[in-house]
Motif scaffolding. Structure first.
Motif, mmCIF file in Angstrom:
data_model
loop_
_atom_site.group_PDB
_atom_site.id
_atom_site.type_symbol
_atom_site.label_atom_id
_atom_site.label_comp_id
_atom_site.label_asym_id
_atom_site.label_seq_id
_atom_site.Cartn_x
_atom_site.Cartn_y
_atom_site.Cartn_z
ATOM 1 N N GLY A 159 -0.477 4.344 -12.347
ATOM 2 C CA GLY A 159 -1.486 3.745 -11.494
ATOM 3 C C GLY A 159 -1.964 4.684 -10.400
ATOM 4 N N PRO A 160 -2.955 4.267 -9.621
ATOM 5 C CA PRO A 160 -3.495 5.101 -8.529
ATOM 6 C C PRO A 160 -2.453 5.511 -7.498
ATOM 7 N N ASP A 161 -1.417 4.650 -7.319
ATOM 8 C CA ASP A 161 -0.384 4.959 -6.333
ATOM 9 C C ASP A 161 0.758 5.771 -6.927
ATOM 10 N N GLY A 162 0.606 6.205 -8.191
ATOM 11 C CA GLY A 162 1.645 7.007 -8.832
ATOM 12 C C GLY A 162 2.721 6.207 -9.523
ATOM 13 N N LYS A 163 2.670 4.879 -9.416
ATOM 14 C CA LYS A 163 3.668 4.036 -10.059
ATOM 15 C C LYS A 163 3.272 3.762 -11.511
ATOM 16 N N LYS A 164 4.293 3.605 -12.359
ATOM 17 C CA LYS A 164 4.056 3.263 -13.752
ATOM 18 C C LYS A 164 3.667 1.787 -13.852
ATOM 19 N N ILE A 165 2.545 1.505 -14.479
ATOM 20 C CA ILE A 165 2.080 0.131 -14.672
ATOM 21 C C ILE A 165 1.678 -0.033 -16.138
#
Length: 523
Positions: A159-165
């Motif tokens: 995702g945009p925040d670097g988290k896996k989604i």
């Protein structure tokens, strides 16, 4: 020599296995060892069952002359107590070059003690990793993010925040959505659903292999496709896009649970009544069979291991399909009533709907008020955050929790609004189906005949050539009312029948519908 890394990713990155082997070979050369065998594992050591480790143990048991093992350090060899005991029982001399330790039967007790401490530390490290991973997954789930591997129809992205989604897979998601539509009708098996999905192109993305029937069943059971998911017993509203409506998913669960599933006979010929009727004498199924390539007869299967009566006697009894169809047609005719009664029905529905509508409106107002109260809380806390009274982390935690509650309120509002709209249409449609059931039955194909009978009748048995069946609720009440009205009409006239029978019957009928709706609403 034994070398190990924990994952294929580490192996591909190449930072561990070559370095371990280089160190061990240099150590062997410096100490005059000839290397008899090399073993490499690319998997975790937290549990027993590593392939190369097992082969090494078997090799050492089969070659008693080889009694030296070279391993970079303790946690490369084992991170669980069972493997430690297994190696200890081999009576080998273990060299750990990176730690500068040689362990054998002759080692001092202090050296063995320190080695045991290292094993326990390695195990504790793995346990701690697992615990932290579980905490991370729990935190991720509470934020509405699916924390593990995605099912077919979705894919993992960053995702945009670097988290896996997870995000919708544009290739497979339409097929998965279509599968729910197919199966929700209740007229196909899981095997047929899988076959249709294969024809539409449902395969595993990496291998291209066909998806088995068991996976199709898992997909249809997975709540994740609704935008919601369960995590450790808690229902969470996910941030991912839903592929199917909640109502459709629930309908599919009903089919899977057998509440709406068709009992259609699998085979080349579609027998209209197979799977509907049981033999009264023995309880076995009554099935169809073609005679002389054109006549359809039904008979009891009379399975010897299940039959409660005389299997041979039951199997000798047959009945023509036309005879069964005539009896079912007569049964459905008991639901028939005229247009004037239907108009009375509509009036009764409108009258009873007033109370129903008020209850839905009150429920909607309650949930709207709760939604507004939560929104005011979020706004007030946001002001406190700007003023520095609460920190960002606490604000995010509480606001996410309250937004989740708001989503629940919104779902309840929509559910009551939809129920309010469907009350009239469902009641009229149900009665329209009942009064036209006989006519519809006569015109349908075998599969549709079976579906209609399954919907209206239950507990169908066959006894001496006669079909005995029970009407499902609320059709049983309608059948009783029409039968009583017919008797009075034959003796006293149509007006008397409507006054004495239909009006009280309709009151009871709509009371039952109203109570059923209330129970569904409460649940």
């Amino acid at each position: 020599m034994y070398a190990r890394v924990s994952s294929k990713e580490q192996e591909k990155e190449g930072f561990s296995i070559p370095a371990q082997l280089k160190l061990l070979k240099e150590y062997a050369a410096a100490n005059g060892f000839a290397v008899a065998q090399e073993y490499i594992d690319v998997e975790t050591a937290k549990q027993t069952g590593r392939a190369a480790f097992g082969e090494m143990v078997a090799y050492l048991k089969a070659h008693p002359s080889i009694r030296v093992m070279l391993v970079e350090k303790t946690d490369r060899l084992y991170r669980n107590l069972k493997d430690w005991v297994t190696v200890d029982e081999l009576d080998v001399e273990i060299h750990f070059p990176k730690e500068g330790v040689v362990l054998s039967r002759e080692s001092r007790s202090s050296e063995k003690f320190m080695h045991g401490i290292k094993v326990l530390m390695a195990k504790n490290y793995i346990d701690n990793l697992s615990e932290e991973a579980r905490k991370g997954m729990q935190e991720k789930a509470e934020q509405g993010i699916w924390p593990t591997k995605t099912p077919l129809g979705y894919r993992n992205i960053t995702g945009p925040d670097g988290k896996k989604i997870i995000a919708v897979d544009p290739t497979l998601s339409p097929i998965v959505s279509q599968m729910f539509d197919w199966y929700a009708r209740g007229d196909i098996s899981l095997k047929e659903a899988a076959r249709k999905a294969h024809a539409a192109g449902l395969t595993y993305p990496k291998s291209g292999a066909k998806v088995p029937v068991s996976t199709v069943h898992t997909i249809l059971r997975n709540r994740l496709y609704t935008g919601w998911f369960e995590w450790h017993g808690k229902l969470i509203h996910g941030k991912h896009e839903a592929l199917v409506p909640v109502e459709l998913w629930e309908r599919v669960q009903g089919v899977l649970d057998g509440r709406f599933a068709s009992k259609a006979k699998r085979g080349k010929h579609d027998f209209a009544f197979s799977g509907l009727i049981a033999c009264h004498a023995c309880g076995c199924a009554v099935v169809g069979e073609i005679k002389k390539q054109r006549y359809v007869y039904y008979h009891c299967t009379g399975y010897a291991d299940k039959c409660q009566g005389n299997p041979a006697s039951c199997r000798r009894k047959h009945v023509r399909e036309e005879a069964l169809e005539a009896q079912f047609t007569e049964l459905l005719g008991r639901l028939r009533f005229d247009d004037e009664v239907l108009e009375w029905v509509r009036d009764a529905l409108h009258a009873s709907h007033a109370d129903e509508r008020r209850e839905h409106e009150e429920a909607v107002k309650r949930h709207q008020a709760e939604h507004k109260r939560l929104n005011d809380r979020i706004h007030a806390m946001y002001v406190d955050k700007l003023d520095g009274l609460v920190d960002t982390a606490f604000f995010e935690k509480m606001s996410n929790q309250w937004r989740e509650e708001q989503n629940r309120c919104q779902r309840e509002i929509e559910r009551h609004q939809n129920a309010d709209k469907s009350y009239l249409s469902e009641g009229v449609a149900l009665l329209d189906l009942a009064r036209n059931a006989q006519r519809l039955f006569e015109k349908q194909q075998p599969r549709e005949k079976r579906r209609l009978l399954n919907f209206v009748l239950s507990n169908c048995t066959w006894e001496d050539g006669e079909v005995v069946a029970t009407f499902r609720e609320p059709f049983d009440m309608l059948a009783e009312t029409t039968t009583a009205a017919a008797r009075i009409e034959a003796g006293e006239g149509a007006i008397s029948a409507k006054t004495e029978i239909w009006l009280p019957g309709l009151e009871s009928y709509y009371a039952s519908i109203y109570l059923e709706k209330r129970q569904k609403s409460d649940s």
